[in-house]
Design an enzyme around this catalytic site. Sequence first.
Site, PDB file in Angstrom:
ATOM      1  N   CYS A  64     -12.434  -2.313  13.035  1.00  0.00           N
ATOM      2  CA  CYS A  64     -13.642  -2.903  12.451  1.00  0.00           C
ATOM      3  C   CYS A  64     -14.835  -2.722  13.394  1.00  0.00           C
ATOM      4  O   CYS A  64     -14.770  -3.110  14.561  1.00  0.00           O
ATOM      5  CB  CYS A  64     -13.416  -4.380  12.159  1.00  0.00           C
TER       6      CYS A  64
ATOM      7  N   ASP B 120       0.877  -1.172   0.000  1.00  0.00           N
ATOM      8  CA  ASP B 120       0.000   0.000   0.000  1.00  0.00           C
ATOM      9  C   ASP B 120       0.911   1.218   0.000  1.00  0.00           C
ATOM     10  O   ASP B 120       1.721   1.391   0.907  1.00  0.00           O
ATOM     11  CB  ASP B 120      -0.868  -0.048   1.268  1.00  0.00           C
TER      12      ASP B 120
ATOM     13  N   CYS C 100     -12.508  -5.240   6.313  1.00  0.00           N
ATOM     14  CA  CYS C 100     -11.829  -5.862   7.451  1.00  0.00           C
ATOM     15  C   CYS C 100     -11.151  -7.155   7.015  1.00  0.00           C
ATOM     16  O   CYS C 100     -11.805  -8.050   6.476  1.00  0.00           O
ATOM     17  CB  CYS C 100     -12.833  -6.151   8.566  1.00  0.00           C
TER      18      CYS C 100
ATOM     19  N   ASP D  36      -2.750   1.326   6.968  1.00  0.00           N
ATOM     20  CA  ASP D  36      -1.971   1.015   5.766  1.00  0.00           C
ATOM     21  C   ASP D  36      -1.666  -0.484   5.658  1.00  0.00           C
ATOM     22  O   ASP D  36      -1.572  -1.035   4.557  1.00  0.00           O
ATOM     23  CB  ASP D  36      -0.661   1.812   5.751  1.00  0.00           C
TER      24      ASP D  36
ATOM     25  N   GLU E 105      -1.311  -1.464  -5.829  1.00  0.00           N
ATOM     26  CA  GLU E 105      -2.464  -0.718  -6.330  1.00  0.00           C
ATOM     27  C   GLU E 105      -2.204  -0.257  -7.758  1.00  0.00           C
ATOM     28  O   GLU E 105      -1.095   0.151  -8.086  1.00  0.00           O
ATOM     29  CB  GLU E 105      -2.717   0.517  -5.468  1.00  0.00           C
TER      30      GLU E 105
ATOM     31  N   CYS F 157     -16.290  -6.704  14.060  1.00  0.00           N
ATOM     32  CA  CYS F 157     -15.608  -7.716  14.892  1.00  0.00           C
ATOM     33  C   CYS F 157     -14.588  -7.108  15.852  1.00  0.00           C
ATOM     34  O   CYS F 157     -14.027  -7.819  16.688  1.00  0.00           O
ATOM     35  CB  CYS F 157     -14.931  -8.764  14.005  1.00  0.00           C
TER      36      CYS F 157
ATOM     37  N   CYS G  54     -12.884 -10.286   9.241  1.00  0.00           N
ATOM     38  CA  CYS G  54     -14.252 -10.780   9.053  1.00  0.00           C
ATOM     39  C   CYS G  54     -14.871 -10.374   7.716  1.00  0.00           C
ATOM     40  O   CYS G  54     -15.955 -10.848   7.373  1.00  0.00           O
ATOM     41  CB  CYS G  54     -15.142 -10.309  10.214  1.00  0.00           C
TER      42      CYS G  54
HETATM   43 ZN   LIG Z   1     -13.993  -7.307  11.211  1.00  0.00          ZN
END
Ligand SMILES: [Zn+2]
Length: 267
Positions: free
Chosen positions: A237, A61, A218, A247, A145, A240, A221
């Site tokens: 998140c 990233d 995330c 980053d 990217e 979760c 999850c």
């Molecule tokens: Zn999560």
Amino acid sequence: PVTRVRLQGVGHVKVHQHRPVVGKVKTVSVKREGRRWYVILTAEQTAPEPLPQTGSMVGIDMGITNFLADSGGEFVPNPRHGAKAAARLEAAQQALARCKRGSRRRRKAVEVVARLHRKVRRQRLDHAHKTALGLVREHDFIAHEDLRIRNMSKAPAPKPDPATPGSFLPNGAAAKAGLNRSIADAGWGVFLTILTAKAACAGREVMAVDPRNTSRRCPQCGHTAKENRPTQEKFHCVSCGHHAHADTVGALNVLRAGLVRREAQPA
Ligand SMILES: [Zn+2]
């Protein structure tokens, strides 16, 4: 180091050698940039041997604070000299903007801006080579990217000053942010070009992915929401509770997107 090159019809000229010549020289050309002259050599190298497999895959990233973050939680900071040079370049461009058109002072100011641009370019190249080499040595698969897609969703670039190539029209804070941005963008472009070339030589795979949503999903999850990123640096998140450096999360999602894209490609 200073060395000598013999040019047809010119004779021997002294040159500063920026980097060693590897391989057999095939062509020699001469280029002028401002008041400087450059001798450009192209050389033929024997085919490099691919590096041994490492079994490692990575996503990266690219950012402003850190040059890049990888999916393993490592960071490559932006080189300090980069920020210093950018500040000096900005000051030089402001000085240039204050000079009267056609004046002697303006010509000198143009030269200063051009010199700083050259310096930034050399430092950027050096940093890009080192960073790319590290990644290619360690990983078989590198996902990054796609800058073309990324740039479409960013703030507009500063307007170049048509009277002075290499400088920008002053438009306040936007120009400053835009200049930092454009310097960074140029750095990533150079880096990715070098990375791709080194990877090809070493038999490594490089994959460009669509960067949209890579900062919101995330990695634990899969929950995707803007709220997962309360600040520029933090990922937390809301589903979760997983938290990490934003980053690093971005890099993990880039790796994931790269692997998805690789799966989708015809063998
Ligand atoms: Zn999560």
